[in-house]
Design an enzyme around this catalytic site. Structure first.
Site, PDB file in Angstrom:
ATOM      1  N   SER A 201      37.501  47.790  30.445  1.00 16.99           N
ATOM      2  CA  SER A 201      36.611  47.054  29.501  1.00 16.99           C
ATOM      3  C   SER A 201      37.144  45.716  29.385  1.00 16.99           C
ATOM      4  O   SER A 201      37.139  45.065  30.425  1.00 16.99           O
ATOM      5  CB  SER A 201      36.625  47.764  28.142  1.00 16.99           C
ATOM      6  OG  SER A 201      35.530  47.194  27.319  1.00 16.99           O
ATOM      7  N   TYR A 215      27.295  40.654  28.118  1.00 19.97           N
ATOM      8  CA  TYR A 215      28.876  41.177  28.660  1.00 19.97           C
ATOM      9  C   TYR A 215      29.358  42.074  27.690  1.00 19.97           C
ATOM     10  O   TYR A 215      29.889  43.370  27.743  1.00 19.97           O
ATOM     11  CB  TYR A 215      29.742  40.102  28.850  1.00 19.97           C
ATOM     12  CG  TYR A 215      30.958  40.386  29.514  1.00 19.97           C
ATOM     13  CD1 TYR A 215      32.194  40.032  28.403  1.00 19.97           C
ATOM     14  CD2 TYR A 215      31.244  40.744  30.701  1.00 19.97           C
ATOM     15  CE1 TYR A 215      33.322  40.686  29.059  1.00 19.97           C
ATOM     16  CE2 TYR A 215      32.302  41.182  31.155  1.00 19.97           C
ATOM     17  CZ  TYR A 215      33.637  40.964  30.290  1.00 19.97           C
ATOM     18  OH  TYR A 215      34.769  41.217  30.796  1.00 19.97           O
ATOM     19  N   LYS A 219      30.187  46.213  27.768  1.00 22.58           N
ATOM     20  CA  LYS A 219      31.529  46.679  27.588  1.00 22.58           C
ATOM     21  C   LYS A 219      31.424  47.743  26.473  1.00 22.58           C
ATOM     22  O   LYS A 219      32.287  48.630  26.461  1.00 22.58           O
ATOM     23  CB  LYS A 219      32.737  45.422  27.526  1.00 22.58           C
ATOM     24  CG  LYS A 219      32.548  44.775  28.739  1.00 22.58           C
ATOM     25  CD  LYS A 219      33.303  45.429  30.144  1.00 22.58           C
ATOM     26  CE  LYS A 219      33.583  44.607  31.124  1.00 22.58           C
ATOM     27  NZ  LYS A 219      33.870  45.346  32.219  1.00 22.58           N
TER      28      LYS A 219
HETATM   29  N1  LIG Z   1      39.163  37.946  34.227  1.00 20.74           N
HETATM   30  C1  LIG Z   1      39.078  38.101  32.941  1.00 20.74           C
HETATM   31  O1  LIG Z   1      39.517  37.293  32.086  1.00 20.74           O
HETATM   32  C2  LIG Z   1      38.956  39.474  32.454  1.00 20.74           C
HETATM   33  C3  LIG Z   1      38.345  40.659  33.227  1.00 20.74           C
HETATM   34  N2  LIG Z   1      37.950  41.677  32.668  1.00 20.74           N
HETATM   35  C4  LIG Z   1      37.436  42.864  33.394  1.00 20.74           C
HETATM   36  O2  LIG Z   1      38.260  43.366  34.581  1.00 20.74           O
HETATM   37  C5  LIG Z   1      37.443  43.410  35.672  1.00 20.74           C
HETATM   38  C6  LIG Z   1      37.939  42.677  36.853  1.00 20.74           C
HETATM   39  O3  LIG Z   1      37.760  41.306  36.672  1.00 20.74           O
HETATM   40  P1  LIG Z   1      38.152  40.299  37.481  1.00 20.74           P
HETATM   41  O4  LIG Z   1      39.461  40.834  38.156  1.00 20.74           O
HETATM   42  O5  LIG Z   1      38.343  38.986  36.758  1.00 20.74           O
HETATM   43  O6  LIG Z   1      37.118  39.998  38.628  1.00 20.74           O
HETATM   44  P2  LIG Z   1      36.843  39.179  39.881  1.00 20.74           P
HETATM   45  O7  LIG Z   1      35.594  38.494  39.671  1.00 20.74           O
HETATM   46  O8  LIG Z   1      38.071  38.440  40.440  1.00 20.74           O
HETATM   47  O9  LIG Z   1      36.860  40.525  40.889  1.00 20.74           O
HETATM   48  C7  LIG Z   1      35.532  41.411  40.558  1.00 20.74           C
HETATM   49  C8  LIG Z   1      35.628  42.413  41.496  1.00 20.74           C
HETATM   50  O10 LIG Z   1      34.360  43.165  41.275  1.00 20.74           O
HETATM   51  C9  LIG Z   1      33.784  43.213  42.518  1.00 20.74           C
HETATM   52  N3  LIG Z   1      32.344  43.332  42.240  1.00 20.74           N
HETATM   53  C10 LIG Z   1      31.532  42.574  41.399  1.00 20.74           C
HETATM   54  N4  LIG Z   1      30.184  42.858  41.519  1.00 20.74           N
HETATM   55  C11 LIG Z   1      29.931  44.212  42.342  1.00 20.74           C
HETATM   56  C12 LIG Z   1      28.725  44.576  42.540  1.00 20.74           C
HETATM   57  N5  LIG Z   1      27.991  44.727  42.105  1.00 20.74           N
HETATM   58  N6  LIG Z   1      29.400  45.921  43.178  1.00 20.74           N
HETATM   59  C13 LIG Z   1      30.731  46.250  43.550  1.00 20.74           C
HETATM   60  N7  LIG Z   1      31.645  45.466  43.255  1.00 20.74           N
HETATM   61  C14 LIG Z   1      31.400  44.490  42.520  1.00 20.74           C
HETATM   62  C15 LIG Z   1      33.972  41.912  43.187  1.00 20.74           C
HETATM   63  O11 LIG Z   1      33.739  42.142  44.864  1.00 20.74           O
HETATM   64  P3  LIG Z   1      32.251  41.812  45.339  1.00 20.74           P
HETATM   65  O12 LIG Z   1      32.058  40.314  44.852  1.00 20.74           O
HETATM   66  O13 LIG Z   1      32.654  41.586  46.961  1.00 20.74           O
HETATM   67  O14 LIG Z   1      31.465  42.840  45.274  1.00 20.74           O
HETATM   68  C16 LIG Z   1      35.412  41.864  43.093  1.00 20.74           C
HETATM   69  O15 LIG Z   1      36.026  42.609  43.723  1.00 20.74           O
HETATM   70  C17 LIG Z   1      35.923  43.255  35.147  1.00 20.74           C
HETATM   71  O16 LIG Z   1      35.368  44.569  34.721  1.00 20.74           O
HETATM   72  C18 LIG Z   1      36.043  42.390  34.009  1.00 20.74           C
HETATM   73  O17 LIG Z   1      35.026  42.771  33.068  1.00 20.74           O
HETATM   74  C19 LIG Z   1      38.190  42.106  31.343  1.00 20.74           C
HETATM   75  C20 LIG Z   1      38.698  40.968  30.629  1.00 20.74           C
HETATM   76  C21 LIG Z   1      39.322  39.949  30.966  1.00 20.74           C
HETATM   77  C1  LIG Z   2      43.129  42.707  14.075  1.00 19.55           C
HETATM   78  C2  LIG Z   2      42.417  41.578  14.601  1.00 19.55           C
HETATM   79  C3  LIG Z   2      43.323  40.770  15.994  1.00 19.55           C
HETATM   80  C4  LIG Z   2      42.150  40.158  16.736  1.00 19.55           C
HETATM   81  C5  LIG Z   2      43.069  39.254  17.685  1.00 19.55           C
HETATM   82  C6  LIG Z   2      42.193  39.421  19.133  1.00 19.55           C
HETATM   83  C7  LIG Z   2      41.021  38.349  19.187  1.00 19.55           C
HETATM   84  C8  LIG Z   2      40.223  38.694  20.413  1.00 19.55           C
HETATM   85  C9  LIG Z   2      39.072  37.583  20.577  1.00 19.55           C
HETATM   86  C10 LIG Z   2      38.214  38.070  21.767  1.00 19.55           C
HETATM   87  C11 LIG Z   2      38.785  38.078  23.027  1.00 19.55           C
HETATM   88  C12 LIG Z   2      37.753  38.434  24.188  1.00 19.55           C
HETATM   89  C13 LIG Z   2      38.568  38.206  25.667  1.00 19.55           C
HETATM   90  C14 LIG Z   2      37.143  38.504  26.775  1.00 19.55           C
HETATM   91  C15 LIG Z   2      38.132  38.171  28.170  1.00 19.55           C
HETATM   92  C16 LIG Z   2      36.812  38.470  29.052  1.00 19.55           C
HETATM   93  O1  LIG Z   2      36.294  39.611  29.283  1.00 19.55           O
HETATM   94  C17 LIG Z   2      36.170  37.271  29.860  1.00 19.55           C
HETATM   95  N1  LIG Z   2      37.190  36.675  30.472  1.00 19.55           N
HETATM   96  C18 LIG Z   2      35.247  37.730  30.780  1.00 19.55           C
HETATM   97  O2  LIG Z   2      35.990  38.652  31.779  1.00 19.55           O
END
Ligand SMILES: NC(=O)C1=CN([C@@H]2O[C@H](COP(=O)(O)OP(=O)(O)OC[C@H]3O[C@@H](n4cnc5c(N)ncnc54)[C@H](OP(=O)(O)O)[C@@H]3O)[C@@H](O)[C@H]2O)C=CC1
Ligand SMILES: CCCCCCCCCCCCCCCC(=O)[C@@H](N)CO
Length: 355
Positions: A201, A215, A219
């Protein structure tokens, strides 16, 4: 788990004070009574909670087991693939782009010497996912990590993009679980080992954030999916974990930051940024401990206490923190919201003033 033996404890402390007759009881009794009170305030609730927490805590082994990671060709997923392979697991990664998959397999080989297997499929296409999961073989630990995130104010955002985000993040996770679950159940029964379905998530899946309507909705949906699914699979010794990272340094985040509204970055910045390897380590730790809610940093731990709701909890210590911390964390959450709405007020006034 027996409840705490209170009568025996009282006798123990009474005996202790009797051993020191030369000192007046009152001078001796108060430190012991204070200690006793403290113990009772912590140990009794801990005993009750260790009886209550469900599902019962288990350890999920990785060595020699099949870990399938969607989105395993980049960012957090690729870190998860390296870590899992390093822990002795057989790793399969699933994503769309074949070239990035091949690079990821090479990266896992370089880092661990292990041979990961790659499967190309778009998680929005159930048939493609079903075929890929069938080809990969029965899964012990399924990590639904894939995700897309293109932040934009809803009014301006194209509905096609909203649909795309929900289709990939939410429906794509349904497709993966639907495809893997029957064989996971059979395998858990055959091996007698607990299995895991982990869902990636975000902290934006615990608190809605400016420009993340689609988004956050996708999630938050994963939370409901995970809580309901845990009821359905606990009898098959399958444990659900939902991981809640903050901003994480990945190629996805680099892309996102090119277009993320400034206000969103201010709000999201409240929780700082983590490295993908650190998020993956926290995630894998939570999965192996069969924790349902897996925060990744200190702010995320506070956020998880503030938003615990009726989520399952396998750790009596974490349950104790939730029971005693909920009120104060709610207050802290209100302080964060006060801060965010102040920033929104300032920012929109400046924007409108300049129009
Ligand atoms: N980076 C961040 O700041 C944060 C990320 N997350 C979550 O962590 C997870 C990974 O994020 P992150 O590592 O940044 O992502 P990246 O964008 O670096 O990588 C995403 C991955 O998902 C794959 N993907 C995307 N779309 C599809 C699809 N339709 N079918 C199959 N595979 C798919 C991509 O491969 P391809 O494109 O080749 O399909 C790639 O391998 C996500 O769920 C994101 O929401 C959560 C919090 C923070
Ligand atoms: C008790 C209260 C404490 C609160 C402190 C925490 C505040 C959180 C703010 C929201 C952060 C959202 C991150 C999203 C990252 C992400 O998913 C994107 N980069 C897309 O991938």
């Amino acid at each position: 788990m027996p409840f705490f033996p209170i009568p025996e404890t009282l006798d123990f402390f009474r005996t202790l004070t009797l051993l020191y007759p030369h000192k007046t009881l009152s001078s001796m009794a108060s430190p012991f009574l204070l200690l006793l009170l403290l113990l009772l305030l912590i140990i009794v609730p801990l005993s009750v909670l260790s009886f209550l927490v469900r599902p019962k805590p288990v350890k999920i082994p990785l060595k020699g087991r099949h870990v399938l990671i969607s989105g395993g060709s980049s960012g957090i997923g690729l870190s998860l693939a390296r870590l899992s392979a390093g822990a002795g697991a057989r790793v399969s990664i699933l994503a769309r782009n074949r070239a990035r998959l091949d690079e990821a397999v090479e990266s896992v080989r370089r880092a661990t010497g292990a041979e990961a297997r790659a499967f190309s499929a778009d998680v929005r296409d159930y048939e493609a996912v079903r075929r890929a999961v069938e080809e990969a073989g029965p899964v012990d630990v399924l990590i639904c990590n894939h995700g897309v995130f293109t932040p934009q104010e809803l009014e301006a955002q194209d509905l096609e993009e909203v649909r795309f985000i929900v289709e990939v993040n939410l429906m794509g996770t349904f497709h993966l679980i639907k495809a893997a679950l029957p064989e996971m159940k059979r395998r858990a029964k055959e091996t007698g080992l607990p299995a895991s379905i982990a869902i990636m998530s975000s902290q934006a899946g615990q608190v809605g954030v400016y420009s993340y309507t689609a988004y956050s909705a996708s999630k938050f949906g994963l939370r409901g999916l995970g809580e309901a699914l845990q009821h359905e699979v606990v009898a098959d010794n399958i444990h659900v974990s939902i991981i809640f990272p903050p901003d994480t340094e990945t190629p996805g985040l680099a892309e996102e930051q090119k277009r993320r509204p400034e206000l969103a970055s201010i709000i999201v910045g409240s929780s700082g940024e983590m490295k993908a390897d650190d998020v993956a380590a926290k995630a894998l730790n939570g999965i192996q401990s069969a924790r349902f809610i897996v925060p990744c940093n200190f702010e995320g731990t506070m956020l998880s206490i503030a938003t615990a709701g009726l989520s399952p909890q396998t750790s009596s210590l974490a349950a104790l923190a939730e029971v005693f911390g909920a009120g104060f964390m709610r207050f802290l959450g209100l302080c964060f919201q006060w801060n965010w709405f102040s920033a929104i007020d300032k920012y929109t006034k400046k924007q409108r003033g300049s129009m």
